[in-house]
Design an enzyme around this catalytic site. Structure first.
Site, PDB file in Angstrom:
ATOM      1  N   ASN A 137      31.048  24.937  45.034  1.00  0.00           N
ATOM      2  CA  ASN A 137      31.056  24.347  43.333  1.00  0.00           C
ATOM      3  C   ASN A 137      32.726  24.269  43.161  1.00  0.00           C
ATOM      4  O   ASN A 137      33.322  24.985  43.001  1.00  0.00           O
ATOM      5  CB  ASN A 137      30.428  25.607  42.875  1.00  0.00           C
ATOM      6  CG  ASN A 137      30.382  25.411  41.171  1.00  0.00           C
ATOM      7  OD1 ASN A 137      30.962  24.375  40.803  1.00  0.00           O
ATOM      8  ND2 ASN A 137      29.767  26.255  40.447  1.00  0.00           N
ATOM      9  N   ARG A 175      27.462  21.576  44.645  1.00  0.00           N
ATOM     10  CA  ARG A 175      26.897  21.301  43.191  1.00  0.00           C
ATOM     11  C   ARG A 175      27.580  20.071  42.557  1.00  0.00           C
ATOM     12  O   ARG A 175      28.876  19.862  42.803  1.00  0.00           O
ATOM     13  CB  ARG A 175      27.542  22.495  42.414  1.00  0.00           C
ATOM     14  CG  ARG A 175      26.827  22.345  40.862  1.00  0.00           C
ATOM     15  CD  ARG A 175      27.684  23.435  39.827  1.00  0.00           C
ATOM     16  NE  ARG A 175      27.337  22.904  38.623  1.00  0.00           N
ATOM     17  CZ  ARG A 175      28.150  23.412  37.530  1.00  0.00           C
ATOM     18  NH1 ARG A 175      29.210  24.018  37.881  1.00  0.00           N
ATOM     19  NH2 ARG A 175      27.629  23.053  36.320  1.00  0.00           N
ATOM     20  N   HIS A 178      22.873  22.392  33.792  1.00  0.00           N
ATOM     21  CA  HIS A 178      22.462  23.639  34.008  1.00  0.00           C
ATOM     22  C   HIS A 178      20.806  23.463  34.465  1.00  0.00           C
ATOM     23  O   HIS A 178      20.374  24.679  34.531  1.00  0.00           O
ATOM     24  CB  HIS A 178      22.324  24.550  32.591  1.00  0.00           C
ATOM     25  CG  HIS A 178      23.542  24.935  32.005  1.00  0.00           C
ATOM     26  ND1 HIS A 178      23.799  25.026  30.735  1.00  0.00           N
ATOM     27  CD2 HIS A 178      24.840  24.872  32.613  1.00  0.00           C
ATOM     28  CE1 HIS A 178      24.891  24.937  30.146  1.00  0.00           C
ATOM     29  NE2 HIS A 178      25.610  25.103  31.355  1.00  0.00           N
ATOM     30  N   ARG A 217      32.669  23.963  22.092  1.00  0.00           N
ATOM     31  CA  ARG A 217      31.995  22.602  21.774  1.00  0.00           C
ATOM     32  C   ARG A 217      31.316  22.687  20.690  1.00  0.00           C
ATOM     33  O   ARG A 217      30.626  23.787  20.308  1.00  0.00           O
ATOM     34  CB  ARG A 217      30.971  22.267  22.967  1.00  0.00           C
ATOM     35  CG  ARG A 217      31.650  22.090  24.368  1.00  0.00           C
ATOM     36  CD  ARG A 217      30.803  21.381  25.214  1.00  0.00           C
ATOM     37  NE  ARG A 217      31.273  21.420  26.412  1.00  0.00           N
ATOM     38  CZ  ARG A 217      30.596  22.119  27.617  1.00  0.00           C
ATOM     39  NH1 ARG A 217      29.497  22.669  27.590  1.00  0.00           N
ATOM     40  NH2 ARG A 217      31.211  22.037  29.047  1.00  0.00           N
ATOM     41  N   GLU A 236      22.445  30.159  40.409  1.00  0.00           N
ATOM     42  CA  GLU A 236      22.654  28.666  40.796  1.00  0.00           C
ATOM     43  C   GLU A 236      22.887  28.483  42.178  1.00  0.00           C
ATOM     44  O   GLU A 236      22.419  27.828  42.770  1.00  0.00           O
ATOM     45  CB  GLU A 236      23.423  27.934  39.742  1.00  0.00           C
ATOM     46  CG  GLU A 236      23.036  28.093  38.480  1.00  0.00           C
ATOM     47  CD  GLU A 236      24.310  27.832  37.440  1.00  0.00           C
ATOM     48  OE1 GLU A 236      24.315  26.676  36.961  1.00  0.00           O
ATOM     49  OE2 GLU A 236      24.939  28.718  37.174  1.00  0.00           O
TER      50      GLU A 236
END
Ligand code: AMP
Length: 397
Positions: A7, A90, A180, A241, A385
């Site tokens: 990743n 990823r 995600h 955010r 993940e």
């Protein structure tokens, strides 16, 4: 079979080596500050940890160091590189160019570079750098790309389209993609298994709540809508955010503050969210501590976050025409009873009844936190993940 999961970030690489027979992580670690002075690799294996404080000017050097750590005399778990059967990477954004995980070929690399870099300029270029580094260091080893966006490829057109001229969607690929996806896919499947039901029987809302947060409607095992959009800026308010916002409000602020368009987008990504509201922190632990001490802006940030998540759950129940299960996952979803309770408060009319003591009990396992008899089951499922990436990689090779 052993799969190395990689990743890559702009200056970091996280990795795990997973034995697919047992699905156990046999080694893992993180390279930090790649290309920046002070780089280091923290590697774990054989129940031990070793920190390599070595210069890593490029991702290739970092991957070479990872492979060295995997063969280390103390923490190493393999004796030869050939014991790694495949590498799964990823990749954040696929655009409309890939709808599922894909074996890397020269054509795939070209498409990633030419078509997807502009969709995820901070994430996709380092991922490709890492793929190329692995190809150089482990020639001939199968490499697979697993996209954050793939699980969302089943969204219907009415859910992924924005209200812009159709020609602009066609010309520029501007639409909701979602993020995600590997996490939403994993926890929704685990939720079905936990409940002893087939995914096809269930309407689930999965809440991946971390520094970045997204909420997904999963109907019959398939994603039908998700809160993040063309970029991860959309949806609920996050650590830094803004989440959904009226674009004209940003034009107004940008004019007042003399910000360019690029600066305004950076502001929305880095200066807003719960950090901007509280003025204290993007970390929910700090917000809860602040609110407990009477800090009203910390309390407001928490209230806004819970309220926005609740609205998404309600709207997705309406979109799916029902709701059987809510799943909480990721840093906040797995660890913050206060937020889970705040989100579920007021959803009793939908059949959501949280159990106070189950919600507050600490555990790292998948568990139910709704009361016995709650029509809608509320679950906490730790996300994984890396395991999804390893499974998809193994399946392809
Ligand atoms: P993630 O992006 O999934 O790593 O989630 C990061 C966020 O999860 C942090 O900013 C914290 O707000 C929250 N978090 C992580 N661990 C805990 C914890 N033990 N208790 C409360 N919040 C936590």
């Amino acid at each position: 079979m052993k799969v190395l999961v990689v990743n890559a970030g702009s200056s970091s690489i996280k990795y795990q080596l997973i034995d697919m027979e047992t699905e156990k992580v046999i080694a893992k670690g993180t390279c930090e500050r790649i290309g920046i002075p002070g780089s280091k690799l923290t590697a774990k294996g054989n129940g031990c940890q070793k920190v390599y404080e070595e210069d890593m000017p490029t991702h290739k050097v970092a991957i070479e160091l990872v492979l060295e750590a995997l063969r280390d005399e103390g923490i190493g778990v393999i004796s030869h590189m050939d014991e790694i059967d495949a590498v799964g990477h990823r990749v954040v954004a696929s655009g409309e160019y890939f709808s599922k995980s894909t074996l890397v070929t020269p054509e795939v690399l070209t498409t990633l570079e030419e078509k997807t870099f502009e969709l995820a300029p901070l994430h996709n270029p380092p991922a490709v750098t890492c793929i190329k580094a692995c190809m150089e260091v482990m020639p001939g080893k199968p490499e697979v790309v697993v996209f954050d966006t793939s699980f969302h490829a089943t969204m219907p057109e009415k859910a992924y389209m924005y209200g812009i001229p159709y020609e602009d969607y066609k010309a520029y690929g501007v639409r909701r993609y979602g993020f995600h996806g590997t996490s939403h896919k994993y926890v929704s499947a685990e939720a079905a298994a936990f409940l002893g039901k087939a995914p096809e029987e269930l309407k689930i809302v999965t809440c991946h709540l971390g520094n970045g947060s997204s909420i997904t409607a999963v109907d019959g095992g398939k994603c039908v809508d998700t809160s993040m959009g063309f970029t991860p800026l959309a949806g609920v308010m996050m650590g830094t955010r803004s989440g959904d916002i009226d674009v004209s409000a940003i034009q107004f602020i940008a004019e007042k503050k003399g910000m360019s368009f690029d600066e305004a987008v950076t502001y929305l990504n880095k200066k807003c969210g719960v950090a901007g509201i509280s003025g204290v922190s993007s970390d929910f632990r700090d917000l809860i501590a602040g609110a407990n001490e009477g800090n009203k802006r910390c309390q407001l940030a928490l209230d806004m976050f819970c309220y926005q998540c609740r609205k998404y759950i309600g709207s997705y129940a309406a979109a799916m025409g029902g709701l059987d299960c809510i799943v909480f996952t990721a840093g906040i979803g797995e660890n913050t009873p206060y937020v889970r309770a705040g989100i579920c408060e007021g959803l009793q009319f939908l059949g959501v009844h949280l159990c106070k003591s189950k919600n507050e009990a600490r555990s790292g396992d998948a568990r139910e936190i709704s009361v016995k008899g709650s029509r809608v089951k509320v679950l906490v499922i730790p996300t994984n993940e890396e395991l999804v990436i390893a499974r998809e990689t193994a399946a392809l090779v």
